[in-house]
Every structure is written in C-alpha cells, then in structure tokens.
Design a protein around this motif. Structure first.
Motif, PDB file in Angstrom:
ATOM      1  N   SER A  41     -32.835 -20.149 -66.273  1.00 42.45           N
ATOM      2  CA  SER A  41     -32.754 -18.736 -66.636  1.00 42.45           C
ATOM      3  C   SER A  41     -31.304 -18.307 -66.843  1.00 42.45           C
ATOM      4  CB  SER A  41     -33.403 -17.894 -65.538  1.00 42.45           C
ATOM      5  OG  SER A  41     -33.249 -16.538 -65.797  1.00 42.45           O
ATOM      6  N   SER A  42     -30.434 -18.713 -65.959  1.00 41.98           N
ATOM      7  CA  SER A  42     -29.017 -18.354 -66.054  1.00 41.98           C
ATOM      8  C   SER A  42     -28.379 -18.945 -67.307  1.00 41.98           C
ATOM      9  CB  SER A  42     -28.274 -18.842 -64.807  1.00 41.98           C
ATOM     10  OG  SER A  42     -26.935 -18.470 -64.857  1.00 41.98           O
ATOM     11  N   LEU A  43     -28.709 -20.186 -67.619  1.00 39.14           N
ATOM     12  CA  LEU A  43     -28.156 -20.832 -68.812  1.00 39.14           C
ATOM     13  C   LEU A  43     -28.658 -20.168 -70.090  1.00 39.14           C
ATOM     14  CD1 LEU A  43     -28.377 -24.536 -67.622  1.00 39.14           C
ATOM     15  CD2 LEU A  43     -26.270 -23.211 -67.993  1.00 39.14           C
ATOM     16  N   LYS A  44     -29.923 -19.772 -70.105  1.00 38.53           N
ATOM     17  CA  LYS A  44     -30.479 -19.085 -71.286  1.00 38.53           C
ATOM     18  C   LYS A  44     -29.798 -17.744 -71.491  1.00 38.53           C
ATOM     19  CE  LYS A  44     -35.069 -21.124 -71.500  1.00 38.53           C
ATOM     20  NZ  LYS A  44     -36.511 -20.918 -71.273  1.00 38.53           N
ATOM     21  N   SER A 101     -27.531 -16.648 -74.720  1.00 36.79           N
ATOM     22  CA  SER A 101     -27.858 -15.495 -75.563  1.00 36.79           C
ATOM     23  C   SER A 101     -26.685 -14.526 -75.659  1.00 36.79           C
ATOM     24  CB  SER A 101     -29.107 -14.777 -75.056  1.00 36.79           C
ATOM     25  OG  SER A 101     -28.840 -14.111 -73.846  1.00 36.79           O
ATOM     26  N   ARG A 102     -25.879 -14.430 -74.606  1.00 33.18           N
ATOM     27  CA  ARG A 102     -24.685 -13.572 -74.658  1.00 33.18           C
ATOM     28  C   ARG A 102     -23.619 -14.185 -75.556  1.00 33.18           C
ATOM     29  NH1 ARG A 102     -25.648 -12.984 -69.001  1.00 33.18           N
ATOM     30  NH2 ARG A 102     -24.149 -14.632 -68.614  1.00 33.18           N
ATOM     31  N   ALA A 103     -23.573 -15.508 -75.610  1.00 37.67           N
ATOM     32  CA  ALA A 103     -22.552 -16.193 -76.399  1.00 37.67           C
ATOM     33  C   ALA A 103     -22.897 -16.212 -77.882  1.00 37.67           C
ATOM     34  CB  ALA A 103     -22.371 -17.617 -75.892  1.00 37.67           C
ATOM     35  N   THR A 104     -24.166 -16.103 -78.209  1.00 35.85           N
ATOM     36  CA  THR A 104     -24.611 -16.142 -79.598  1.00 35.85           C
ATOM     37  C   THR A 104     -24.656 -14.729 -80.146  1.00 35.85           C
ATOM     38  OG1 THR A 104     -25.992 -18.038 -79.058  1.00 35.85           O
ATOM     39  CG2 THR A 104     -26.457 -16.909 -81.126  1.00 35.85           C
ATOM     40  N   PRO A 105     -23.926 -14.463 -81.218  1.00 37.04           N
ATOM     41  CA  PRO A 105     -23.972 -13.112 -81.770  1.00 37.04           C
ATOM     42  C   PRO A 105     -25.358 -12.816 -82.323  1.00 37.04           C
ATOM     43  CG  PRO A 105     -22.681 -14.562 -83.187  1.00 37.04           C
ATOM     44  CD  PRO A 105     -23.069 -15.358 -81.970  1.00 37.04           C
ATOM     45  N   PRO A 106     -25.779 -11.567 -82.275  1.00 36.27           N
ATOM     46  CA  PRO A 106     -27.099 -11.232 -82.801  1.00 36.27           C
ATOM     47  C   PRO A 106     -27.130 -11.455 -84.304  1.00 36.27           C
ATOM     48  CG  PRO A 106     -25.886  -9.240 -82.259  1.00 36.27           C
ATOM     49  CD  PRO A 106     -25.061 -10.410 -81.780  1.00 36.27           C
ATOM     50  N   PRO A 107     -28.300 -11.764 -84.832  1.00 33.85           N
ATOM     51  CA  PRO A 107     -28.389 -11.967 -86.285  1.00 33.85           C
ATOM     52  C   PRO A 107     -28.093 -10.657 -87.003  1.00 33.85           C
ATOM     53  CG  PRO A 107     -30.574 -11.917 -85.303  1.00 33.85           C
ATOM     54  CD  PRO A 107     -29.585 -11.879 -84.174  1.00 33.85           C
ATOM     55  N   ASN A 143     -12.920 -21.500 -65.767  1.00 35.19           N
ATOM     56  CA  ASN A 143     -14.343 -21.279 -65.506  1.00 35.19           C
ATOM     57  C   ASN A 143     -14.612 -19.937 -64.823  1.00 35.19           C
ATOM     58  OD1 ASN A 143     -16.035 -23.784 -66.266  1.00 35.19           O
ATOM     59  ND2 ASN A 143     -14.141 -24.618 -65.408  1.00 35.19           N
ATOM     60  N   ARG A 144     -13.752 -18.970 -65.081  1.00 38.03           N
ATOM     61  CA  ARG A 144     -13.878 -17.650 -64.454  1.00 38.03           C
ATOM     62  C   ARG A 144     -15.238 -16.997 -64.729  1.00 38.03           C
ATOM     63  NH1 ARG A 144     -10.269 -13.516 -62.549  1.00 38.03           N
ATOM     64  NH2 ARG A 144     -11.184 -11.462 -62.884  1.00 38.03           N
ATOM     65  N   ASP A 145     -15.784 -17.201 -65.916  1.00 37.85           N
ATOM     66  CA  ASP A 145     -17.065 -16.584 -66.284  1.00 37.85           C
ATOM     67  C   ASP A 145     -18.264 -17.489 -66.022  1.00 37.85           C
ATOM     68  OD1 ASP A 145     -15.755 -14.291 -67.176  1.00 37.85           O
ATOM     69  OD2 ASP A 145     -15.386 -15.191 -69.131  1.00 37.85           O
TER      70      ASP A 145
END
Length: 145
Positions: free
Chosen positions: A117-120, A124-130, A73-75
C-alpha cells in the motif's frame, strides 16, 4: 525498480522479512545501523524496514539521519519493527521519521500488505496525473483591425 532496505541485527529476522518483501521489488539487507547508514547515503530506497534496538548504531540514530535536511532518503517511508512496547519508544520513532510501528513478532502478511500500500501511494504521488482530455477547438476570435 523498487528497492527495499531491511535493517536488523538478527540475521534470521532480516532473512524472513526479505523473503516476504521480495515479491514487491529488490530487497537489500543491513545487519545494523552503521551498514544501513552507508547504504542509505549511497542509494535511494522506496521503503525501509528498521529495527529499533541494535548494538552500536541503533534504529533511533538511523531515523535521526533520515530526518536530516538533504538526506537522500528523507522522503522514504520507514516501517519500524520492534519488541519495545514502551509508549516512549514508539512516540520517539514516530516523531523522527517512522510512518508505521509493528510489534515483534511481526505478522508477515500485515507487513507485506502495508508495504504494498505504501509503495503504491508513493508511486502515484511520483507519477504526474494524465493531462485532461482535449476539449473542442476554441472558437476563433474575430480579427481586430
């Protein structure tokens, strides 16, 4: 599925935080640092809410463990909740792994808003951009002999 870990030695506080955060995902509770370390080494969490001052294994030890190279859980973002108003404790927590420090008694609406906010942001960082929309077909190159 989003999973949040609430770590506090006070059962009433754990239950209050868990109840407030449950609308954001599954919430697990740990009644101290040692049980928290076991859970953190066995499962990935999207958010940790951590009390600093607990008997035996305190919140600073949990933060130290989370900062270790290779920690599962480092990140994972960590919100520290504490009654300790000392600047030294706050700086120590932020230097180790905490991203927010909330003073007890915690405003639950603020906790939920920051968590959401933190979870969103993490999602968004985990989901690659379209991919970009396809352009017109490239012009054909003339054949070379």
């Amino acid at each position: 599925m989003t999973c949040i870990l609430v770590i506090d030695d006070d059962a009433a506080i754990r239950a209050m935080f868990a109840r407030a955060l449950r609308r954001l995902g599954d919430v697990e509770e740990a009644n101290g640092g040692a049980p928290a370390l076991r859970r953190l080494s066995a499962r990935k969490f999207e958010l940790v809410v951590l009390d600093l001052h607990m008997p035996l294994v305190d919140g600073f030890s949990v933060l130290e463990s989370l900062s270790a190279k290779g920690a599962l859980n480092r990140d994972t973002p960590v919100f520290v909740v504490t009654a300790d108003e000392s600047q030294q404790a706050r700086i120590r927590a932020l230097r180790r792994h905490a991203i927010f420090l909330l003073s007890k008694p915690v405003n639950l609406a603020m906790l939920v808003s920051l968590a959401e906010s933190s979870l969103k942001k993490a999602a968004s960082r985990a989901t690659p951009p379209p991919p970009p929309p396809p352009d017109e077909a490239p012009p054909e190159r003339p054949k070379q002999d």
